[in-house]
Design a protein around this motif. Structure first.
Motif, PDB file in Angstrom:
ATOM      1  N   HIS A  84       0.834  -1.208   0.000  1.00 20.05           N
ATOM      2  CA  HIS A  84       0.000   0.000   0.000  1.00 20.05           C
ATOM      3  C   HIS A  84       0.866   1.255   0.000  1.00 20.05           C
ATOM      4  N   SER A  85       2.049   1.178   0.605  1.00 25.17           N
ATOM      5  CA  SER A  85       2.930   2.343   0.705  1.00 25.17           C
ATOM      6  C   SER A  85       3.736   2.594  -0.568  1.00 25.17           C
ATOM      7  N   LEU A  86       3.683   1.650  -1.512  1.00 30.81           N
ATOM      8  CA  LEU A  86       4.444   1.765  -2.752  1.00 30.81           C
ATOM      9  C   LEU A  86       3.538   2.213  -3.895  1.00 30.81           C
ATOM     10  N   SER A  87       4.143   2.842  -4.898  1.00 31.45           N
ATOM     11  CA  SER A  87       3.387   3.097  -6.124  1.00 31.45           C
ATOM     12  C   SER A  87       3.107   1.750  -6.781  1.00 31.45           C
ATOM     13  N   THR A  88       2.138   1.721  -7.671  1.00 33.51           N
ATOM     14  CA  THR A  88       1.761   0.451  -8.305  1.00 33.51           C
ATOM     15  C   THR A  88       2.939  -0.153  -9.068  1.00 33.51           C
ATOM     16  N   PRO A 136      -6.248  -1.900  -2.064  1.00 35.95           N
ATOM     17  CA  PRO A 136      -7.332  -1.168  -2.743  1.00 35.95           C
ATOM     18  C   PRO A 136      -6.887   0.146  -3.388  1.00 35.95           C
ATOM     19  N   VAL A 137      -5.663   0.156  -3.904  1.00 37.41           N
ATOM     20  CA  VAL A 137      -5.098   1.374  -4.488  1.00 37.41           C
ATOM     21  C   VAL A 137      -4.383   1.037  -5.784  1.00 37.41           C
ATOM     22  N   LEU A 138      -4.607   1.858  -6.813  1.00 38.86           N
ATOM     23  CA  LEU A 138      -3.837   1.789  -8.050  1.00 38.86           C
ATOM     24  C   LEU A 138      -3.293   3.178  -8.334  1.00 38.86           C
ATOM     25  N   ASP A 139      -1.996   3.241  -8.553  1.00 41.39           N
ATOM     26  CA  ASP A 139      -1.302   4.528  -8.678  1.00 41.39           C
ATOM     27  C   ASP A 139      -0.375   4.463  -9.879  1.00 41.39           C
ATOM     28  N   PHE A 140      -0.762   5.130 -10.969  1.00 41.43           N
ATOM     29  CA  PHE A 140       0.034   5.135 -12.198  1.00 41.43           C
ATOM     30  C   PHE A 140       0.512   6.554 -12.489  1.00 41.43           C
TER      31      PHE A 140
END
Length: 305
Positions: free
Chosen positions: A17-21, A42-46
């Motif tokens: 969760h603490s990392l980018s996708t 529950p996170v997606l980070d592009f």
């Protein structure tokens, strides 16, 4: 050889969760356990800027790899039922015809899973109507998005709205704010296409931040507690761009801050009657064009000049 120690799923989930996708996917290849846990995050980070070397624009090859990576991640997460946060920052690309299509696909993916926080950045991309009618959204951040302004806006749960370099059509900003009946935090930075006078009217708004030059601003917010304003541009232009800001029914305001702004001295007259509970006043690198600066407020605790 000693047995490999497995971490609890909840610990791995917190790490991912603490990392980018991008880095979460790399970490997920450490073991089958990590691969199994990643879809539970529950996170997606592009962020395409992650792939750009030393702040330069990505090459066509890097851009294509970014699009393929996003597509691959969406496919791997097809079984997701809920998504808390979705972040997508895509670089400007005049040579790629697939960007808008992928943006549409990403937003549909997020909204179909009742995303709560949505952050999108893409030049020359027109915001789809469905984003403006997402009932579950509580946080929405948009950067460089095109906004038509003639569409119905229904964002009943939205509490935080950030607008950066947005181009509004006629009445677009007014429609957007009016369609957010629960809005508490609003940030407007370097936006264009406003009417001559920008009216911010909200009974729920608690914090307002405006960093925009050359706008006439009228604020009507009964519950507003914090207001921050700044000019964007070169310091030599501040004298020509006098602040034209009017407050109406903002008696709950406690924190008032201006940055590199220029005023007529009379603007600060009767400060106590305008803002009876004002506690903090910041005038950072501000100037007075006519008259003297006289500040009197019986509850003022913090003053920076």
């Amino acid at each position: 050889m000693a047995d490999t120690v497995e971490l609890p799923d909840i610990a791995i989930c917190q790490i991912l969760h603490s990392l980018s996708t991008k880095f979460a996917v790399r970490a997920s290849i450490l073991s089958k356990q990590w691969e199994r846990v990643w879809p539970l995050v529950p996170v997606l980070d592009f962020d395409e800027d992650e792939n750009a070397p030393n702040g330069h624009n990505a090459s066509p090859r890097q851009h294509r790899k970014f699009l393929e990576f996003v597509t691959m991640c969406l496919k791997r997460r097809e079984e997701d039922k809920l998504l808390h946060k979705f972040w997508l920052r895509m670089a400007y690309c005049y040579y790629c015809r697939d960007c808008a299509e992928l943006m549409d696909k990403c937003l549909s993916f997020a909204l179909d899973r009742n995303v709560i926080e949505l952050h999108i950045a893409k030049s020359d991309y027109f915001l789809p109507h469905k984003v403006l009618n997402a009932e579950c959204l509580t946080v929405l951040s948009m950067d460089s998005i095109q906004f038509r302004g003639d569409e119905t806006v229904t964002l009943p749960s939205l509490k935080s709205l950030s607008l950066i370099c947005i181009s509004f059509g006629d009445l677009g900003f007014h429609h957007l704010v009016a369609g957010c009946p629960s809005l508490e935090n609003l940030s407007v930075v370097k936006c264009t296409g406003f009417e001559k006078r920008v009216i911010v009217k909200s009974s729920t708004l608690k914090s307002l931040e405006v960093f925009n030059s050359g706008v006439e601003l009228q604020v009507e917010a009964l519950n507003l507690e914090t207001f921050r304003f700044g000019q964007n541009g070169h310091a030599s232009n501040y004298r020509r761009l006098l602040c034209n800001i009017q407050f109406s029914s903002c008696g709950a305001l406690r924190n008032l801050a201006f940055f590199q702004a220029w005023f007529v001295g009379a603007w600060f007259d009767n400060l106590s009657s305008k803002f009876p509970v004002l506690e903090s006043l910041i005038l950072y690198k501000c100037g007075i064009d006519r008259g003297d600066l006289k500040v009197f407020s019986k509850n003022l605790k913090h003053f920076v000049l």
